[in-house]
Write a protein that holds these residues in place. Sequence first.
Motif, PDB file in Angstrom:
ATOM      1  N   ILE A  51       1.807   2.707  -4.538  1.00 37.05           N
ATOM      2  CA  ILE A  51       2.948   2.728  -5.458  1.00 37.05           C
ATOM      3  C   ILE A  51       2.535   3.291  -6.806  1.00 37.05           C
ATOM      4  O   ILE A  51       3.204   4.162  -7.379  1.00 37.05           O
ATOM      5  CB  ILE A  51       3.515   1.298  -5.629  1.00 37.05           C
ATOM      6  CG1 ILE A  51       4.080   0.777  -4.307  1.00 37.05           C
ATOM      7  CG2 ILE A  51       4.598   1.274  -6.707  1.00 37.05           C
ATOM      8  CD1 ILE A  51       4.377  -0.712  -4.330  1.00 37.05           C
ATOM      9  N   PHE A  52       1.432   2.783  -7.338  1.00 33.77           N
ATOM     10  CA  PHE A  52       0.955   3.235  -8.645  1.00 33.77           C
ATOM     11  C   PHE A  52       0.672   4.736  -8.638  1.00 33.77           C
ATOM     12  O   PHE A  52       1.043   5.465  -9.566  1.00 33.77           O
ATOM     13  CB  PHE A  52      -0.305   2.465  -9.036  1.00 33.77           C
ATOM     14  CG  PHE A  52      -0.911   2.921 -10.330  1.00 33.77           C
ATOM     15  CD1 PHE A  52      -0.382   2.511 -11.545  1.00 33.77           C
ATOM     16  CD2 PHE A  52      -2.007   3.775 -10.338  1.00 33.77           C
ATOM     17  CE1 PHE A  52      -0.931   2.936 -12.745  1.00 33.77           C
ATOM     18  CE2 PHE A  52      -2.563   4.206 -11.528  1.00 33.77           C
ATOM     19  CZ  PHE A  52      -2.021   3.788 -12.739  1.00 33.77           C
ATOM     20  N   MET A  53       0.044   5.215  -7.591  1.00 30.26           N
ATOM     21  CA  MET A  53      -0.332   6.632  -7.531  1.00 30.26           C
ATOM     22  C   MET A  53       0.880   7.547  -7.409  1.00 30.26           C
ATOM     23  O   MET A  53       0.823   8.715  -7.803  1.00 30.26           O
ATOM     24  CB  MET A  53      -1.288   6.868  -6.349  1.00 30.26           C
ATOM     25  CG  MET A  53      -2.665   6.239  -6.535  1.00 30.26           C
ATOM     26  SD  MET A  53      -3.483   6.785  -8.067  1.00 30.26           S
ATOM     27  CE  MET A  53      -3.689   8.540  -7.723  1.00 30.26           C
ATOM     28  N   SER A  54       1.986   7.032  -6.904  1.00 30.42           N
ATOM     29  CA  SER A  54       3.182   7.867  -6.765  1.00 30.42           C
ATOM     30  C   SER A  54       3.747   8.281  -8.122  1.00 30.42           C
ATOM     31  O   SER A  54       4.506   9.246  -8.224  1.00 30.42           O
ATOM     32  CB  SER A  54       4.251   7.133  -5.952  1.00 30.42           C
ATOM     33  OG  SER A  54       4.793   6.054  -6.681  1.00 30.42           O
ATOM     34  N   TYR A  55       3.365   7.556  -9.178  1.00 34.64           N
ATOM     35  CA  TYR A  55       3.858   7.870 -10.524  1.00 34.64           C
ATOM     36  C   TYR A  55       2.929   8.796 -11.306  1.00 34.64           C
ATOM     37  O   TYR A  55       3.221   9.128 -12.463  1.00 34.64           O
ATOM     38  CB  TYR A  55       4.069   6.581 -11.318  1.00 34.64           C
ATOM     39  CG  TYR A  55       5.332   5.865 -10.945  1.00 34.64           C
ATOM     40  CD1 TYR A  55       6.541   6.205 -11.526  1.00 34.64           C
ATOM     41  CD2 TYR A  55       5.327   4.865  -9.985  1.00 34.64           C
ATOM     42  CE1 TYR A  55       7.716   5.552 -11.174  1.00 34.64           C
ATOM     43  CE2 TYR A  55       6.484   4.206  -9.626  1.00 34.64           C
ATOM     44  CZ  TYR A  55       7.678   4.565 -10.224  1.00 34.64           C
ATOM     45  OH  TYR A  55       8.831   3.922  -9.859  1.00 34.64           O
ATOM     46  N   TYR A 132      13.450   5.840  -5.080  1.00 31.99           N
ATOM     47  CA  TYR A 132      13.948   5.032  -3.966  1.00 31.99           C
ATOM     48  C   TYR A 132      12.855   4.104  -3.454  1.00 31.99           C
ATOM     49  O   TYR A 132      13.113   2.925  -3.171  1.00 31.99           O
ATOM     50  CB  TYR A 132      14.432   5.942  -2.837  1.00 31.99           C
ATOM     51  CG  TYR A 132      15.162   5.214  -1.731  1.00 31.99           C
ATOM     52  CD1 TYR A 132      16.550   5.137  -1.727  1.00 31.99           C
ATOM     53  CD2 TYR A 132      14.462   4.607  -0.691  1.00 31.99           C
ATOM     54  CE1 TYR A 132      17.222   4.464  -0.712  1.00 31.99           C
ATOM     55  CE2 TYR A 132      15.128   3.929   0.321  1.00 31.99           C
ATOM     56  CZ  TYR A 132      16.510   3.863   0.303  1.00 31.99           C
ATOM     57  OH  TYR A 132      17.168   3.182   1.303  1.00 31.99           O
ATOM     58  N   VAL A 133      11.633   4.637  -3.335  1.00 37.18           N
ATOM     59  CA  VAL A 133      10.518   3.829  -2.837  1.00 37.18           C
ATOM     60  C   VAL A 133      10.225   2.676  -3.798  1.00 37.18           C
ATOM     61  O   VAL A 133       9.873   1.568  -3.374  1.00 37.18           O
ATOM     62  CB  VAL A 133       9.264   4.705  -2.627  1.00 37.18           C
ATOM     63  CG1 VAL A 133       8.055   3.853  -2.268  1.00 37.18           C
ATOM     64  CG2 VAL A 133       9.518   5.747  -1.541  1.00 37.18           C
ATOM     65  N   THR A 134      10.371   2.938  -5.103  1.00 32.53           N
ATOM     66  CA  THR A 134      10.174   1.879  -6.095  1.00 32.53           C
ATOM     67  C   THR A 134      11.173   0.753  -5.880  1.00 32.53           C
ATOM     68  O   THR A 134      10.802  -0.434  -5.874  1.00 32.53           O
ATOM     69  CB  THR A 134      10.325   2.439  -7.520  1.00 32.53           C
ATOM     70  OG1 THR A 134       9.276   3.377  -7.778  1.00 32.53           O
ATOM     71  CG2 THR A 134      10.260   1.327  -8.557  1.00 32.53           C
TER      72      THR A 134
END
Length: 317
Positions: A51-55, A132-134
Motif C-alpha cells: 500500500i505504501f509503495m503504491s503512493y 480505489y485500492v486505498t
Amino acid sequence: MELSLICVRQIAVMFILVALGFLCGRIKLIDKETNSKLSSFVLEVVNPVLIFMSYQQTFDTKLLLGLGLSVGLAFLSYGITILLVNFLYRKDKTDEGAVEKFAAVYSNCGFMGIPLINGLFGAEGVFYLTGYVTVFNIMVWTHGVISFGGKGQKTSLKKVLSSPAIIATLLGLVTFLLRPVLGMIPFPSFVTAAVNAVLSAADYVGGMNTPLAMLCAGVTISGTVIGDHIRNAGIYRAAFLRLIACPVLFWLVFRWFPIPHIVFMVVLAAAGCPAAATGTMFAIRYKKCPEKAAVIFAVTTLLSAVTLPLMVMLGSV
C-alpha cells in the motif's frame, strides 16, 4: 482481444501460484499452522508495505484530482454494494453467510486490477486505481474485520483503525503530498542513498503480496473436499453478486454523472474483479469456513475471464 488476453494471462498466473500452494499443502510441506502464520504475515507486513509503495509517485495536480475522484467513487460504490448485500443476506447470520458477503463486496482489485488497468490506460490509470485500492484497504480493515470478527470486533474499532494497513495508507498519502516540498530540500547524499535503499527493499517486500496470498489460498484448497462446495448454491450466489450485480449496479448509477472516462473505467474495472484473496486469509484467521472462501476465490477468478472483459466493454457504451 487485447483486454481478453490481459485477463487470461493474469488468471493463468494466479492459478499457477494457487496450484503451487495446492501441491505444497498436499505433500504436507505447508501445514495449517504454517499457512495461518503466512496469512498473518501477508496481512500485517507485506500488504501494508505494498500500500505504501503504491503512493511513491511523482506529484501532479491532475493526478491528485483524479485520485480524489477515484476515492470518492470507491466509497460510494462500496456503500451501495454493502447496502445491497446486507439486504440480501439480512436473515443469514451464519459463518458461511459472512464469507459469501465478504466475497460479494470485496474484489481482487490490486493483483487483477493493476495489470488490467495498466494495459488499458497506462501509468495514469494505475495511479487512479491506487485510490480505489486505498478505499478497499480502509473498508477491509474496518467493515471487513468487523463483519468477519462478529460483535466482539465492534468494540475494537480503534485497534482496527490503527492497523498496519491503515497506517501505511496514511503514511503513503502524506509522502505523496509532501513530494514537492521534499524535492526542494538538498538532503545529503548519504541520506538520499539510505532512503533509496529502504524504498528498494520495500518494493521487494511488496512484490511478495501476490505470490504469498495465492500460495495461502492454494494450501487452503488442498485441505478442502472441493466436491462438497462446488455444488453449494452460495458459491454461485456470491459469484453472481461479485462479478455481475455489483459492477452493473455501479455502471447504472454513475454512468450519468460527468466523470472523466478514464477514472470511471478504472473504478468500474476494479469493481468487476473477482473475489479478494484477503477473504480467504481472513477466513483462516477467524476460522470461518476457509475452505468455502478459497473455493469462492477460485470460482470467481475463473469466471472473471469472461465477465471482466464484458464489464469493461459495458463501460464504453
